[in-house]
Design a protein around this motif. Structure first.
Motif, mmCIF file in Angstrom:
data_model
loop_
_atom_site.group_PDB
_atom_site.id
_atom_site.type_symbol
_atom_site.label_atom_id
_atom_site.label_comp_id
_atom_site.label_asym_id
_atom_site.label_seq_id
_atom_site.Cartn_x
_atom_site.Cartn_y
_atom_site.Cartn_z
ATOM 1 N N GLN A 50 -8.832 1.941 3.842
ATOM 2 C CA GLN A 50 -7.613 1.179 4.114
ATOM 3 C C GLN A 50 -7.894 -0.017 5.019
ATOM 4 O OE1 GLN A 50 -3.445 2.057 4.309
ATOM 5 N NE2 GLN A 50 -3.659 2.458 6.494
ATOM 6 N N VAL A 56 -9.780 -2.900 2.776
ATOM 7 C CA VAL A 56 -8.929 -3.546 1.775
ATOM 8 C C VAL A 56 -7.695 -4.164 2.429
ATOM 9 C CG1 VAL A 56 -7.600 -3.189 -0.350
ATOM 10 C CG2 VAL A 56 -9.773 -1.989 -0.011
ATOM 11 N N THR A 63 -5.222 4.026 -6.639
ATOM 12 C CA THR A 63 -5.628 3.395 -5.375
ATOM 13 C C THR A 63 -6.778 2.429 -5.606
ATOM 14 O OG1 THR A 63 -4.973 5.378 -4.133
ATOM 15 C CG2 THR A 63 -6.451 3.837 -3.037
ATOM 16 N N GLY A 107 -5.559 -0.708 -7.232
ATOM 17 C CA GLY A 107 -4.905 -1.591 -6.276
ATOM 18 C C GLY A 107 -5.900 -2.409 -5.486
ATOM 19 N N ALA A 108 -7.006 -1.782 -5.066
ATOM 20 C CA ALA A 108 -8.038 -2.514 -4.322
ATOM 21 C C ALA A 108 -8.662 -3.604 -5.178
ATOM 22 C CB ALA A 108 -9.104 -1.535 -3.828
ATOM 23 N N GLY A 136 -1.440 -5.431 -6.266
ATOM 24 C CA GLY A 136 -2.396 -4.640 -5.506
ATOM 25 C C GLY A 136 -1.733 -3.880 -4.380
ATOM 26 N N PHE A 156 -2.029 0.071 -4.207
ATOM 27 C CA PHE A 156 -2.951 0.535 -3.174
ATOM 28 C C PHE A 156 -2.258 1.333 -2.083
ATOM 29 C CE2 PHE A 156 -5.267 -0.131 0.834
ATOM 30 C CZ PHE A 156 -6.486 0.426 0.484
ATOM 31 N N CYS A 200 -13.674 -6.203 -1.387
ATOM 32 C CA CYS A 200 -12.661 -5.305 -1.964
ATOM 33 C C CYS A 200 -13.216 -4.545 -3.162
ATOM 34 C CB CYS A 200 -11.437 -6.112 -2.394
ATOM 35 S SG CYS A 200 -10.398 -6.672 -1.038
ATOM 36 N N ALA A 240 -13.863 -0.537 -3.480
ATOM 37 C CA ALA A 240 -13.252 0.248 -4.557
ATOM 38 C C ALA A 240 -14.307 1.055 -5.306
ATOM 39 C CB ALA A 240 -12.505 -0.676 -5.511
#
Length: 541
Positions: free
Chosen positions: A273, A276, A336, A339-340, A373, A377, A499, A503
């Motif tokens: 977290q 990103v 998730t 999203g990244a 994203g 995410f 990012c 991921a």
């Protein structure tokens, strides 16, 4: 051994009431109202952050034109104070209870928003008695810091839900809590954009200085937080009583030796977290910088709505895709990761690949991808984190709440660090008014602020031969032709790579083990064996 039901596994005191069905029904209604109060608190504090984000960069440019390098700190100061005071409110909750802690946090948030709203009212005069400068940058900064302290109640909401729901109900409750915040974050910018016409044009008018495009977000946030406080006073229920005390007494003591799985999962999720989120908020905090300094698509405050069109257009299809993924059973860790990757891709769209002004299509596509994203995410990472904390609750023991708030605390760090460093990574340098001329004459600050000929004077300034070298953003009319957002061709590809690499690491770490299910009873046994094997501590001090 008899199988335990959801109520036995619950980390908190929502237990079936003994006695008649009417008593259980009444208790259920009370806890439903309590959850609704928590959702409103979360929505109010998410609204506070997002509605201020619409105008804060232009607000800061007006009240502190010579301190543009501080903007990143100002934007992130809200989350800095939130991060610093999350453990303070957690300490308070353990001693005076969650209700009083949430009340105190909301009261502080209201005070901070009122300071933010009043920051524009101050003004400075020159020797002739004319207005030379409006606003107090010190009060604006203090307002964001104080409001951020109060936003620590967001973490208390997660703790309340953790204590007040069973294992089976907790994921849904946290999901609703997150949805309430997402809805507020989507709605808030459009409310801010709806008051674009209220940009102050007469700095001598008291009403305009109090209620305008810059200050109304503070008034709105203070009002909504006041409503949330009143609802919390009436409806918020303290997760206490005999069942709560019994639950706390039955929880094992935490020890580092027996919490290897918990510590590893917490480190992995919080680091993901942080990385990103940092990349995301570097971009989010620089929307104004991209609009003025790279795409040159905003020439006045009346056109700030353009900065959020990508969010508006992108939010609907990405929310539909999000719901479709849920309906088809796509794993939360996979969403998730998606999203990244979307956050990383947004960076690539915002790079200027030409020697001139890039197409505005790239800005809208990049910001639409960024909001997609954020949808994927943040919602799915919090859901995944909740499941992992539930899986390893035995290892957390009596420190479960401390581990639950780690993810919100890490998010606050990212929201602070991203904007703070964005001003250095992607600088937007403004021209001092004292260094400007209009057709050979010194730039007239008084005329630029005048309600009668301000627009006419600035129109003349924009057509002057010197205008192409100026970046002046102190008024409702921007001289942006000379603005340039620096380092985009270097910084944005690096952020995109970070990012996407994060991921990939996250995917490779969890893919082989995602279907592994933990045995809570076995985890308790392993933890107790590890803790019991510790060398005895000396009682001497």
């Amino acid at each position: 051994m008899a199988a335990k039901d959801d109520h036995d596994l619950a980390p908190a005191g929502v237990q079936p009431a003994a006695g008649h069905g009417s008593e259980k029904e009444a208790e259920g209604v009370e806890w439903t109202l309590s959850l609704a109060a928590v959702l409103l608190v979360g929505a109010a504090l998410a609204f506070d952050y997002s509605v201020a984000a619409v105008s804060i960069q232009s607000y800061w440019a007006v009240v502190a034109p010579e301190k543009s390098s501080m903007y990143g700190f100002v934007f992130g100061s809200y989350d800095l104070s939130q991060f610093l005071f999350i453990p303070v409110f957690g300490w308070m909750a353990d001693r005076v209870g969650l209700r009083l802690s949430i009340f105190a946090a909301l009261a502080v948030n209201i005070a901070g928003n009122l300071m933010f709203a009043l920051a524009y009212y101050a003004k400075e005069f020159d020797v002739q008695g004319e207005v030379a400068h409006v606003g107090s940058w010190q009060l604006l900064l203090a307002g964001r810091l104080v409001a951020g302290i109060g936003s620590g109640a967001l973490s208390l909401g997660v703790v309340h839900i953790t204590y007040a729901t069973s294992v089976s109900a907790r994921t849904a409750a946290i999901g609703y809590y997150r949805v309430s915040q997402t809805a507020a974050r989507v709605f808030a910018p459009f409310l801010g954009l709806s008051i674009l016409s209220l940009v102050p044009t007469d700095v001598y008018d008291t009403t305009q200085r109090l209620f305008n495009f810059y200050t109304l977000p503070g008034w709105f946030s203070a009002g909504l937080s006041t409503v949330a406080l009143l609802v919390a006073v009436v409806g918020l229920k303290e997760p206490s009583g005999e069942s709560e005390r019994a639950r706390r007494a039955a929880m094992p003591e935490f020890c580092w030796e027996g919490a290897a799985n918990l510590l590893r999962e917490s480190w992995m999720l919080c680091t993901f977290q942080l990385v990103v989120g940092f990349c995301n908020y570097v971009l989010y905090s620089q929307l104004f910088g991209f609009g003025v300094g790279q795409f040159h698509m905003v020439q006045s405050s009346d056109e700030l709505w353009k900065l959020y069109m990508g969010f508006a257009v992108g939010s609907a299809p990405f929310l539909m895709a999000w719901r479709l993924c849920l309906a088809n059973g796509v794993q939360d860790y996979t969403m998730t990761v998606a999203g990244a990757i979307l956050v990383g891709g947004a960076n690539l769209f915002l790079i200027n690949y030409t020697d001139g002004v890039p197409s505005q299509f790239l800005f809208y596509a990049g910001t639409a991808m960024l909001v997609g994203g954020m949808v994927f995410f943040y919602s799915m990472l919090e859901s995944f984190h909740s499941k992992k904390m539930t899986m390893h609750a035995a290892e957390a023991g009596k420190r479960l709440a401390s581990f639950v708030v780690l993810l919100p605390a890490t998010g606050a760090i990212a929201r602070f660090a991203g904007p703070l460093l964005s001003s250095f990574l992607l600088p937007l340098d403004q021209t001092r008014s004292s260094d400007m001329t209009v057709n050979g004459e010194p730039f007239n600050v008084t005329a630029a602020f005048s309600s009668t000929d301000g627009y006419a004077y600035l129109e003349e300034a924009s057509q002057a031969s010197e205008a192409s070298t100026y970046c002046w953003l102190e008024s409702t009319y921007y001289l942006e032709e000379g603005c340039e957002l620096g380092n985009t061709r270097v910084v944005l590809p690096i952020l995109a790579g970070i990012c996407i690499l994060a991921a990939a690491v996250f995917q490779l770490y969890y893919l082989p083990k995602y279907r592994h299910t933990s045995d809570p009873l076995r985890e308790v046994e392993n933890m107790e064996e590890a803790c019991d094997s510790r060398p005895a501590r000396s009682s001497a001090v």
